[in-house]
Scaffold this motif. Sequence first.
Motif, PDB file in Angstrom:
ATOM      1  N   ARG A 172      12.842  -0.943  34.403  1.00 43.11           N
ATOM      2  CA  ARG A 172      13.681  -1.880  33.650  1.00 43.11           C
ATOM      3  C   ARG A 172      15.159  -1.774  34.019  1.00 43.11           C
ATOM      4  O   ARG A 172      15.910  -2.730  33.869  1.00 43.11           O
ATOM      5  N   LEU A 173      15.574  -0.606  34.489  1.00 45.71           N
ATOM      6  CA  LEU A 173      16.985  -0.442  34.864  1.00 45.71           C
ATOM      7  C   LEU A 173      17.350  -1.248  36.097  1.00 45.71           C
ATOM      8  O   LEU A 173      18.534  -1.502  36.345  1.00 45.71           O
ATOM      9  N   PHE A 174      16.340  -1.630  36.879  1.00 42.82           N
ATOM     10  CA  PHE A 174      16.593  -2.307  38.148  1.00 42.82           C
ATOM     11  C   PHE A 174      16.251  -3.797  38.062  1.00 42.82           C
ATOM     12  O   PHE A 174      15.983  -4.435  39.069  1.00 42.82           O
ATOM     13  N   SER A 175      16.273  -4.341  36.842  1.00 43.96           N
ATOM     14  CA  SER A 175      16.034  -5.774  36.676  1.00 43.96           C
ATOM     15  C   SER A 175      17.342  -6.528  36.920  1.00 43.96           C
ATOM     16  O   SER A 175      18.392  -5.926  37.129  1.00 43.96           O
ATOM     17  N   GLY A 176      17.257  -7.833  36.876  1.00 45.30           N
ATOM     18  CA  GLY A 176      18.453  -8.636  37.131  1.00 45.30           C
ATOM     19  C   GLY A 176      18.502  -9.126  38.559  1.00 45.30           C
ATOM     20  O   GLY A 176      17.547  -8.988  39.333  1.00 45.30           O
TER      21      GLY A 176
ATOM     22  N   ALA B 248      22.254  -8.262  43.268  1.00 41.25           N
ATOM     23  CA  ALA B 248      23.536  -7.549  43.227  1.00 41.25           C
ATOM     24  C   ALA B 248      23.545  -6.517  42.100  1.00 41.25           C
ATOM     25  O   ALA B 248      24.034  -5.385  42.275  1.00 41.25           O
ATOM     26  N   ASP B 249      23.004  -6.892  40.930  1.00 39.54           N
ATOM     27  CA  ASP B 249      22.930  -5.948  39.817  1.00 39.54           C
ATOM     28  C   ASP B 249      22.027  -4.766  40.157  1.00 39.54           C
ATOM     29  O   ASP B 249      22.336  -3.613  39.843  1.00 39.54           O
ATOM     30  N   ARG B 250      20.895  -5.067  40.777  1.00 35.14           N
ATOM     31  CA  ARG B 250      19.971  -3.991  41.146  1.00 35.14           C
ATOM     32  C   ARG B 250      20.619  -3.016  42.124  1.00 35.14           C
ATOM     33  O   ARG B 250      20.445  -1.800  42.011  1.00 35.14           O
ATOM     34  N   GLU B 251      21.364  -3.552  43.077  1.00 37.02           N
ATOM     35  CA  GLU B 251      22.009  -2.695  44.061  1.00 37.02           C
ATOM     36  C   GLU B 251      23.091  -1.831  43.419  1.00 37.02           C
ATOM     37  O   GLU B 251      23.250  -0.654  43.753  1.00 37.02           O
TER      38      GLU B 251
ATOM     39  N   VAL C  95      16.880   5.954  49.994  1.00 36.36           N
ATOM     40  CA  VAL C  95      16.651   5.817  48.557  1.00 36.36           C
ATOM     41  C   VAL C  95      15.458   4.907  48.305  1.00 36.36           C
ATOM     42  O   VAL C  95      15.315   3.855  48.946  1.00 36.36           O
ATOM     43  N   ARG C  96      14.594   5.309  47.350  1.00 37.89           N
ATOM     44  CA  ARG C  96      13.476   4.477  46.943  1.00 37.89           C
ATOM     45  C   ARG C  96      13.430   4.412  45.411  1.00 37.89           C
ATOM     46  O   ARG C  96      13.383   5.441  44.734  1.00 37.89           O
ATOM     47  N   THR C  97      13.463   3.185  44.864  1.00 37.49           N
ATOM     48  CA  THR C  97      13.404   2.938  43.430  1.00 37.49           C
ATOM     49  C   THR C  97      12.030   2.365  43.085  1.00 37.49           C
ATOM     50  O   THR C  97      11.244   2.032  43.985  1.00 37.49           O
TER      51      THR C  97
END
Length: 525
Positions: free
Chosen positions: A400-404, A407-410, A448-450
């Motif tokens: 959920r932190l990487f939604s949007g 640009a937001d995710r990055e 990096v891997r999310t």
Amino acid sequence: MPSRSRYDVVIVGGGHNGLVAAAYLAGAGRRVAVLERLDAAGGAAVSGTPFPGVAARLSRFAYLVSLLPRRVVQDLGLRLELRRRPFASYTPTVRDGAPTGLLVGDGEERVRTSFTRLTGDEREYVAWRAFYARTGRLAGRVFPTLTEPLPSRAELRARVADEAVWSAVFERPLGETVEETFADDLVRGVVLTDALIGTFAHAHDPSLAQNRCFLYHVIGQGSGDWDVPVGGMGAVTGALLEAAVAAGAEIATGHEVTGIATDGRGAEVAWRTDAGEGVLGAGTVLVNASPSELARLLGEPGPPAPEGSQLKVNMLLRRLPALRDPAVDPREAFAGTFHVAEGYAELETAYREAAAGRPPTVPPSEVYCHSLTDPTILSPALAADGYHTMTLFGLHTPARLFSGDPADRERTRERLVADALAALDTHLAEPLADCLAVDADGRPCLEVRTPGDLEDELRLPGGHIFHGDLAFPHRAEEGEPADQAERWGVATGHRNVLLCGAGAVRGGGVSGVGGHNAAMAVLGR
């Protein structure tokens, strides 16, 4: 491309579980084809050289082995070496304004001394030893059942034969036991971390997701040890691929499965490649993919989407950093699991922040150095010059932190990596950035891997490394199973379509258990 149009068994997905199933079934005389979407088999258990011009072969996703049964290794004749880490863990902290920490490993007297140095007396050490003696007995009783027909809850309870341990692990939130057993916040946190690997939960989560994760992290090999695969994770799947091919299985990479149709007696598996498409007939289909992906392939409603929770950072260092704690050698501290910001209160704070949709201010993480135990993953020149790999695995970083938008995710990704490394730096005598190697283009050797990356690259739903929250290793209901697939915990809604991956009961981790059990279900028919 498969050589036949019809097989006894078609396996969807060439990850390690699919290869285990293929080796068993082909070895038993079945005609087996494995269809893998990517250009190479292995799934998440692979090695690679992510840094241009640098001869370091890193485990890209999964990185340690605990749950792979010796039975599977022996049955398949795997040429594989798993090496014990010389230290289990080191957890740095500051007490009375001075750097200190808890080192576990290198003999009982040293562990006792480390506990006494941290807490002032031996009470936490005595509690620690008693607690892990109990989990050790639990491991010895539960682990062998993973490659046996799935027991009922009552049968497993009888096998455990310890009501206090059963209650602590299978019935009560783990936080209750941790708080009853230990007084020191840091010690409590070290124990709890095994319940949070890839699992977004807290110590008192009523779902017991944390308990199930904890169970699988302490039962491996009947001892709870986590070993280093010599040659990296790619050596594990390389050995499995060799065994499957030698047994006669056909492995078709670059073949994406686009659909599965079944009437319960026979099935058709549709596939496509860059060059075209086709269909394979099969008596049975084994699916080494998530239940969500299986539902998509069948054209059926899927289960609720799971949410992965991890941040993986692969690094190459020119040298190991010095520590603020002068009592511990970095080669000892990083040989096991180096816990960062994983005190009990720190873990709870990070969970609450992430649950509210905010990246943890101080991300908890676990760091370890594969090359201290297995230097073969480095070229001789790098090893001679003192280079080392380093892996950071972040907790409480849910999808959920990487939604949007992108640009937001990055931005979230960059912030979490920077904050996680900054948290590590608080325990180092020099910035980690000063130790990072650079690749042939002059860029820092840092990958990096999310959760989003794992979903995009490996089709893990929500980036969940276990395909969804782990299940207790027993049947949900009492009574004799109606079919071999139910008997082995690999059933789906279709008699001749079985799960063989992490989504099966007793799946998850690099274990091969899902593949073994699916193969046993097929052979049992």
